[in-house]
Design a protein around this motif. Structure first.
Motif, short mmCIF file in Angstrom:
data_model
loop_
_atom_site.label_atom_id
_atom_site.label_comp_id
_atom_site.label_asym_id
_atom_site.label_seq_id
_atom_site.Cartn_x
_atom_site.Cartn_y
_atom_site.Cartn_z
N PRO A 188 0.81 -1.23 0.00
CA PRO A 188 0.00 0.00 0.00
C PRO A 188 0.83 1.27 0.00
O PRO A 188 0.48 2.25 -0.63
CB PRO A 188 -0.82 -0.12 1.30
CG PRO A 188 -0.86 -1.57 1.62
CD PRO A 188 0.44 -2.13 1.10
N GLN A 338 -11.78 7.91 4.46
CA GLN A 338 -11.20 7.92 3.11
C GLN A 338 -9.95 8.80 3.07
O GLN A 338 -8.97 8.48 2.39
CB GLN A 338 -12.24 8.44 2.10
CG GLN A 338 -13.35 7.46 1.79
CD GLN A 338 -12.93 6.43 0.74
OE1 GLN A 338 -11.75 6.31 0.40
NE2 GLN A 338 -13.88 5.67 0.24
N ARG A 341 -6.98 7.12 4.58
CA ARG A 341 -6.46 6.10 3.64
C ARG A 341 -5.38 6.70 2.73
O ARG A 341 -4.41 6.03 2.39
CB ARG A 341 -7.63 5.57 2.81
CG ARG A 341 -7.24 4.67 1.66
CD ARG A 341 -8.39 4.55 0.71
NE ARG A 341 -8.17 3.53 -0.30
CZ ARG A 341 -9.02 3.28 -1.28
NH1 ARG A 341 -10.13 3.97 -1.39
NH2 ARG A 341 -8.76 2.34 -2.16
N HIS A 342 -5.56 7.98 2.36
CA HIS A 342 -4.63 8.59 1.43
C HIS A 342 -3.36 9.11 2.10
O HIS A 342 -2.31 9.19 1.46
CB HIS A 342 -5.32 9.75 0.68
CG HIS A 342 -6.46 9.29 -0.18
ND1 HIS A 342 -6.38 8.19 -0.99
CD2 HIS A 342 -7.71 9.78 -0.35
CE1 HIS A 342 -7.52 8.01 -1.63
NE2 HIS A 342 -8.35 8.97 -1.25
N SER A 347 -1.89 1.66 4.31
CA SER A 347 -3.28 1.62 4.75
C SER A 347 -4.12 0.76 3.82
O SER A 347 -3.78 0.56 2.66
CB SER A 347 -3.86 3.03 4.81
OG SER A 347 -3.91 3.59 3.51
N VAL A 348 -5.21 0.26 4.37
CA VAL A 348 -6.20 -0.48 3.60
C VAL A 348 -7.57 0.04 4.01
O VAL A 348 -7.84 0.18 5.21
CB VAL A 348 -6.11 -2.00 3.87
CG1 VAL A 348 -7.26 -2.74 3.20
CG2 VAL A 348 -4.79 -2.55 3.38
N TYR A 349 -8.40 0.36 3.04
CA TYR A 349 -9.76 0.83 3.33
C TYR A 349 -10.74 -0.23 2.87
O TYR A 349 -10.60 -0.81 1.79
CB TYR A 349 -10.04 2.14 2.60
CG TYR A 349 -11.48 2.63 2.76
CD1 TYR A 349 -11.82 3.47 3.82
CD2 TYR A 349 -12.47 2.24 1.88
CE1 TYR A 349 -13.12 3.90 3.99
CE2 TYR A 349 -13.78 2.67 2.04
CZ TYR A 349 -14.11 3.51 3.10
OH TYR A 349 -15.40 3.92 3.27
N THR A 350 -11.72 -0.50 3.70
CA THR A 350 -12.76 -1.45 3.32
C THR A 350 -14.03 -1.12 4.08
O THR A 350 -14.04 -0.29 4.98
CB THR A 350 -12.33 -2.90 3.60
OG1 THR A 350 -13.31 -3.80 3.07
CG2 THR A 350 -12.20 -3.16 5.10
N ALA A 385 -3.06 -4.76 6.04
CA ALA A 385 -2.66 -3.47 6.63
C ALA A 385 -1.59 -3.65 7.70
O ALA A 385 -1.36 -2.75 8.49
CB ALA A 385 -3.88 -2.78 7.23
N ALA A 391 -8.66 1.15 7.76
CA ALA A 391 -9.83 2.01 7.89
C ALA A 391 -11.05 1.21 7.48
O ALA A 391 -11.18 0.83 6.31
CB ALA A 391 -9.66 3.26 7.02
#
Length: 700
Positions: A188, A338, A341-342, A347-350, A385, A391
């Motif tokens: 990531p 969100q 995440r950036h 990071s991993v967003y789900t 992550a 997140a």
């Protein structure tokens, strides 16, 4: 001519091995084949020996490595050991190739890629050489097996007939080798915001099988090949590519792909010395979302993380901070996740509702990854992550199967899988930033979080900080919010008009002026590198003053629960959370010590969350059970009283205790009628009381 060139390569490798690898070969000979089966060669060593020779190896790896293994076989050893089947494994190539940048020009070359293991099959035997017995004359025919389908003998070596043959699996002439297939996905931290990670499969054999698990960050070296396994079943001219594994190393360093140059390092150090650095970072987190300064500060400290401690006895204390945002819809929770995440380096967003088969944790899945349908391990969001931030939006809507694994993932930071014959423990050393919505749409301050969120109290209690994000009308706050939203939209309108309308009269200065109020104080790219730099270089220790301040706060708070009828205000979990936040605060300043100001900052955040979520609204006292068990002490006492009343009254009536009589007696002991009705309904839902007839109750 080709044989002469190959002999030159063998001779050249023999010279290299004698000059630089004699000790390593002696160690290999002593441990071969049980403990060690390969000789590891650092490409940099080969480059120092002969730069042109090392560069040619990258272009024609198979020829060179065959020559290297032949040179190793011919090496004059002081002990009576043959290294005929030993491997040569090259590692530490000059640079890693991005998975998304691999092209057809790279076919046949030696590449190194960095990423995270997404899936892994179990280790299985692969046949290298098959022995067949002719059922007519009994002659044994040996057939070497190349990649592709299994090869039968064309004819018997003895009677020269076309069989029939029997495959001899237990013959000493039949040779097997361990084989495994891995899927490596881009890390990531190597991606720009919002990019979809690419992946490549890697086939590994013999002693490098079973060395990695899903979730491991690795540097993999291999020869790029075309996957020709489906060539007979398909007429397509398009092929998949894979890596023929040469070596694989697990990376222990955090953020190994985050490149920070000297100029950026100087800017990071300059930022860390600012007096208003905390305000600057708060203003840099989701600037388009108005307010929530304390929550943003806590999330900033979550990014920097506390220090993970490793004790002499092997025990590990996590440094990651888990945060849960609970509250009303339309308050910007998802947008905040969100944004994180950036700017998080890894990071991993789900979404709890939209996760894949592996969900948030991990799963054993049956698919075509490997040879035919078979079970393989697949890493979920918390594993991917690892050493970063997960997140997770709509945490309350996650699959029931994931909930039991979440307890272990949050506290022990590992995930155990036992399914389909696969028993494994995967690492999930990540911080969790979760968002959840109340079941009835809006958050009720007079109900415990456990009653409003579809999560078990034991899971909610794993979070270090819980913030309530409520939407309460307030004239001054609403005016500021409206102004902020309108300014944000106006800046977007000007920028869109300037970029889309050919004859736009709007200047770049106008766009910049309008964007000033919603622009982050610190550029997101610099902030990402700031976090990565702090986490990889700064490991602060607690000063005596800070330690005494935290101890005093905790002891004073606990002393409020020493009365006979007092609730327990906080548990030791909250003390560990304070320590983690204080360490993260010191990391923001790139400090090697946790000072008094860091302790005060952590205590301020914890006090804010305790007042919001850790207080019994009926008594105004801190009560840890609101989170730990889902019921405050006053609720528990009331439920106990109601149960006792029903038990006493039901003995006086044949049909059970009349509800009106129960409510009347509850009022006699100063219990509010509405609250008594509420507790009766809860007891009925939980099956602790029932109605044998209408408006009558009995205990179970």
């Amino acid at each position: 001519m080709a044989q002469a060139r190959d002999q030159e390569l063998v001779d050249r490798f023999e010279t290299f091995l004698r000059r630089t690898e004699s000790e390593a070969i002696a160690d290999l000979a002593r441990q071969y084949p049980r403990e060690q089966k390969s000789l590891d060669i650092d490409w940099e060593e080969l480059f120092r020996f002969d730069p042109d020779f090392a560069d040619d190896l990258l272009a024609s790896p198979r020829r060179f490595m065959d020559a290297a293994e032949e040179a190793l076989r011919l090496y004059d050893l002081p002990v009576d050991v043959t290294l005929a089947d030993a491997h040569v494994r090259i590692h530490n190539l000059p640079e890693a190739t991005e998975i998304r940048e691999i092209r057809s020009d790279d076919l046949g070359t030696l590449l190194s890629v960095q990423g995270i293991v997404r899936k892994a099959t179990s280790v299985k035997p692969k046949i290298e050489q098959a022995a067949f017995e002719c059922l007519r004359c009994g002659t044994i025919t040996v057939v070497p097996q190349a990649d592709g389908s299994f090869q039968d003998p064309y004819q018997c070596d003895g009677c020269e007939r076309e069989g029939p043959f029997q495959f001899l699996t237990d013959s000493n002439q039949t040779e097997f080798i361990d084989s495994q297939k891995l899927r490596i996905q881009e890390s990531p931290e190597g991606l720009g915001g919002g990019e979809t990670p690419e992946s490549i499969d890697m086939h590994v054999e013999d002693d490098i099988t079973g060395e990695v698990s899903p979730g491991d960050h690795v540097t993999a070296t291999g020869i790029l090949r075309l996957d020709e396994s489906d060539i007979d079943q398909s007429d397509s001219r398009v092929f998949d590519m894979y890596l023929e594994g040469v070596s694989i190393e697990v990376e222990d360093e955090e953020f190994e792909e985050m490149e920070i140059d000297e100029a950026e390092k100087e800017e990071i150090i300059r930022l860390s010395e600012r007096d208003d650095i905390y305000e600057q970072i708060i203003d840099s987190i989701a600037p388009t979302i108005y307010g929530f300064e304390v929550a943003k500060l806590a999330i900033a400290l979550q990014l920097f993380s506390g220090v993970t401690k490793h004790l002499p006895d092997g025990a590990r204390i996590r440094g990651d901070v888990h945060i849960l945002l609970v509250g009303d819809p339309g308050t910007g929770k998802s947008q905040l996740l969100q944004y994180i995440r950036h700017i998080a380096p890894r990071s991993v967003y789900t979404s709890g509702k939209g996760s894949s088969t592996a969900g948030l944790t991990a799963a054993a899945v049956r698919d075509d990854f490997g040879d035919g349908q078979q079970w393989s391990l697949e890493a979920g969001a918390l594993v991917l992550a690892d050493k970063g931030i997960a997140a997770v939006d709509e945490l309350d809507k996650m699959a029931p199967d994931d909930r039991s694994a979440m307890h272990e993932a949050l506290e022990q930071q590992s995930i155990s899988i036992s399914k389909a014959g696969i028993n494994a423990t995967l690492k999930s050393r990540c911080a969790l930033l979760g968002a959840a919505n109340p079941e009835l749409g809006r958050f009720d301050r007079y109900e415990t979080p456990a009653e409003q969120i579809d999560l078990e109290p034991a899971l909610i209690s794993r979070f270090d900080l819980i913030f309530t994000v409520t939407d309460q009308p307030d004239e001054e706050k609403d005016a500021n919010l409206a102004e902020h939203i309108l300014r944000t939209n106006y800046a977007g309108e000007l920028n869109t008009h300037r970029s889309r309308v050919t004859a736009s009269s709007i200047t770049a200065e106008q766009v910049d002026d309008a964007s000033q109020s919603v622009a982050p104080a610190i550029d997101p790219d610099i902030l990402r590198k700031y976090v990565a730099y702090a986490r990889s270089t700064c490991f602060p220790t607690m000063t005596e003053e800070a330690e005494e301040r935290i101890r005093e706060f905790y002891v004073n708070l606990r002393s409020q629960g020493t009365g006979e009828d007092s609730p327990v205000p906080v548990t030791a979990r909250k003390l560990e959370a304070i320590v983690r936040l204080a360490e993260a605060s010191a990391r923001v300043r790139l400090s090697d010590t946790v000072e008094m100001e860091d302790a005060d900052r952590a205590l301020e955040i914890v006090e804010t969350t305790l007042k919001e979520i850790g207080m019994d609204p009926e008594t105004g006292q801190y009560d840890a059970d609101v989170i730990e068990t889902g019921r405050s002490k006053s609720q528990r006492d009331r439920i106990r009283s109601i149960r006792q009343l029903i038990a006493d009254i039901e003995t006086e009536f044949d049909e059970g205790a009349p509800i009106e009589e129960v409510l009347a007696r509850a009022e006699e002991i100063d219990m509010d009628r509405e609250k008594a009705e509420h507790e009766i309904e809860k007891l009925k839902k939980q099956g602790e009381v029932y109605e044998p007839t209408t408006d009558h109750l009995r205990t179970t």
